[in-house]
Design a protein around this motif. Structure first.
Motif, short mmCIF file in Angstrom:
data_model
loop_
_atom_site.label_atom_id
_atom_site.label_comp_id
_atom_site.label_asym_id
_atom_site.label_seq_id
_atom_site.Cartn_x
_atom_site.Cartn_y
_atom_site.Cartn_z
N SER A 1 0.83 -1.22 0.00
CA SER A 1 0.00 0.00 0.00
C SER A 1 0.86 1.26 0.00
O SER A 1 0.47 2.27 -0.59
CB SER A 1 -0.93 -0.01 1.22
N PHE A 2 2.01 1.21 0.66
CA PHE A 2 2.94 2.34 0.60
C PHE A 2 3.32 2.62 -0.86
O PHE A 2 3.38 3.78 -1.29
CB PHE A 2 4.22 2.05 1.40
N ILE A 3 3.60 1.55 -1.60
CA ILE A 3 4.02 1.71 -2.99
C ILE A 3 2.87 2.25 -3.85
O ILE A 3 3.07 3.13 -4.69
CB ILE A 3 4.50 0.35 -3.55
N ILE A 4 1.66 1.75 -3.60
CA ILE A 4 0.52 2.14 -4.44
C ILE A 4 -0.01 3.53 -4.08
O ILE A 4 -0.25 4.37 -4.96
CB ILE A 4 -0.62 1.10 -4.29
N PHE A 5 -0.20 3.79 -2.78
CA PHE A 5 -0.89 5.01 -2.35
C PHE A 5 0.05 6.09 -1.82
O PHE A 5 -0.38 7.21 -1.57
CB PHE A 5 -1.92 4.67 -1.28
N SER B 1 -0.19 8.34 2.92
CA SER B 1 -1.60 7.95 2.89
C SER B 1 -2.01 7.24 4.18
O SER B 1 -1.21 6.55 4.81
CB SER B 1 -1.86 7.04 1.69
N THR B 2 -3.30 7.39 4.55
CA THR B 2 -3.86 6.68 5.70
C THR B 2 -4.23 5.24 5.34
O THR B 2 -4.34 4.38 6.21
CB THR B 2 -5.14 7.41 6.19
N LEU B 3 -4.39 4.96 4.06
CA LEU B 3 -4.89 3.66 3.62
C LEU B 3 -4.00 2.48 4.02
O LEU B 3 -4.53 1.41 4.38
CB LEU B 3 -5.11 3.67 2.11
N PRO B 4 -2.66 2.59 3.98
CA PRO B 4 -1.84 1.42 4.37
C PRO B 4 -2.15 0.91 5.77
O PRO B 4 -2.26 -0.31 5.97
CB PRO B 4 -0.41 1.96 4.27
N ILE B 5 -2.31 1.79 6.74
CA ILE B 5 -2.58 1.33 8.10
C ILE B 5 -3.98 0.75 8.21
O ILE B 5 -4.20 -0.25 8.91
CB ILE B 5 -2.35 2.45 9.13
#
Length: 469
Positions: free
Chosen positions: A423-427, A431-435
């Motif tokens: 998710s770090f790579i994508i967003f 971003s809050t999304l990885p967590i």
């Protein structure tokens, strides 16, 4: 800075190094080196907990957020405070009976060596990233104040922390934390805050001079507040550097009370520095980089002598957090990886010597990463995203739901860690999304494996004697 302020700052650095030498004599056993003998009373323990929470990111980051968003900048450190208070209220009683030094050891006792290994690796990455944030902060402070180049400034600041941490371990860290807490409190609450408010003509004048949105508790945005909740509330509850400080308390009652007190202190600290950031906006409206708001304002308004003391308080926040984090990372690697998989029959002296070598290696690595990243808040967000997303679910659910199996916990950490990094790579790393995805993945995997693939779970291996004496 004039000669007097430079002398005050360098004198402070010298005192910390002397304390490191004193700590060598106290660190005679593994428990002395790792937990300062678990002998701290309430007042010293509060100081140590507050010092490890309030780092450079908290000090300079809160002032920066106050500059950009006003009073709502307090949410950054407040979520850390709420997290440590929740640890005292809901977790200390659960962990107090285990004879462990690390979070990974507790997970290992609960779920086996595989889970201990993977959780040690993940948590060590988190603590190393916390060290990176503090080295970045120290480098920027020394660079601005003394005019030295940024990279040498990082090496010097990080080198001082390494010196006293390597020598005396937790005893040196504890002694320096108490001094740093006192200096930090005086510098921020009794010097920087009143001088800043007075320089803008008082609180009433300040509130009428800043944009109206700066007076709103939600100006920073609900999405950012929620992100801080996910990162820091959960993260502080399962943070190895915090746990290691908790275990230095003389008993469980002291650990619980001081965690709650340190949480309240953190909320006040965040509020005060948000107001200081607003003062910086009024007096220095054209700052190129809001991360320098604290130091720039201090250089602008403080008289000689007091300036040196306040800047020493910034360094206190940076160094206490850095020393605690690097020591936590070294403890994880030494106790949960080397001692388990490389050399099981290590004596106390072997553990101390190995820890010192690991601390040195991690310190060098932290400086290299600091030069690469160079942004405090980004590095800290990455650290807590890794920790909260991967470790919180198996640890907390494992403490409260006895049916959780060893395979469920192991694969929960593996799966959520992979999801976070992807998710770090994508967003992106901000971003809050990885967590969020990491927490959801961990929860689904741990519940699914426990219900679908039951096993005779490993008995919780509590020692008869508590870690608290």
């Amino acid at each position: 800075m004039n000669i007097l302020d430079t002398f005050v700052l360098l004198l402070y650095f010298g005192v910390l190094m002397i304390i490191g030498i004193i700590g060598v004599k106290k660190a005679k056993s593994e428990k002395d080196f790792v937990l300062a003998g678990s002998r701290l009373g309430y007042y010293s323990h509060v100081g140590c907990l507050a010092a490890v929470i309030i780092g450079g990111a908290a000090t300079m980051g809160s002032t920066s957020l106050g500059y950009n968003f006003g009073v709502s900048g307090l949410w950054f450190v407040s979520m850390m405070g709420f997290g440590i208070a929740a640890l005292g209220l809901f977790v200390v009683n659960k962990i107090g009976g285990y004879e462990v030094f690390t979070i990974s050891q507790l997970l290992g006792k609960r779920f086996g060596e595989g889970t201990q290994l993977i959780s040690a690796i993940v948590t060590a990455i988190y603590t190393l990233m916390v060290v990176v944030t503090q080295v970045i902060g120290m480098g920027n402070v020394i660079h601005v104040l003394l005019g030295w180049s940024l990279i040498p400034s990082m090496i010097i600041g990080g080198g001082i922390v390494l010196f006293y941490t390597i020598l005396g371990g937790m005893w040196s860290i504890t002694l320096t934390d108490i001094i740093q807490f006192i200096v930090m409190t005086i510098g921020v609450f009794f010097i920087m805050f009143p001088f800043s408010v007075n320089s803008v003509g008082g609180l009433t004048a300040l509130f009428s001079s800043v944009p109206e949105a700066h007076l709103s508790l939600t100006n920073i945005g609900w999405d950012r507040i929620f992100q801080y909740f996910l990162l820091y509330f959960f993260g502080l509850m399962v943070s190895q550097d915090i746990w290691q400080r908790v275990f230095t308390a003389r008993n469980q009652k002291i650990a619980k009370k001081s965690a709650i007190s340190a949480g309240l202190y953190s909320v006040l600290y965040g509020l005060v520095l948000s107001i200081v950031g607003m003062c910086a906006l009024v007096l220095l409206p054209n700052l190129g980089d809001s991360q320098s708001a604290f130091t720039s304002l201090a250089l602008e308004i403080l008289p000689p002598g007091l300036l040196g003391l306040v800047l020493a308080s910034v360094c206190s926040a940076l160094m206490s957090n850095a020393s605690g984090a690097i020591f936590a990372s070294a403890t994880l690697i030494t106790n949960d990886i080397i001692k388990v998989y490389v050399k099981r029959d290590m004596t106390d002296r072997d553990i101390i010597n190995t820890s010192r070598i690991v601390i040195f290696g991690l310190g060098v690595l932290a400086i290299i990463f600091s030069v690469w990243i160079q942004n405090i808040l980004v590095a800290l967000d990455m650290a807590y995203a890794i920790l909260s997303g991967a470790i919180f679910v198996p640890l907390i659910i494992g403490l409260y739901w006895k049916r959780v199996t060893s395979k469920a916990a192991f694969y929960s950490i593996i799966a959520s860690s992979l999801v976070i990094f992807i998710s770090f790579i994508i967003f992106g790393i901000t971003s809050t999304l990885p967590i969020i995805y990491g927490l959801i993945t961990g929860l689904v995997v741990i519940v699914g494996f426990t219900l679908i693939i039951p096993e005779n779970n490993i008995e919780v291996n509590k020692e008869n004697t508590s870690i608290y004496k």
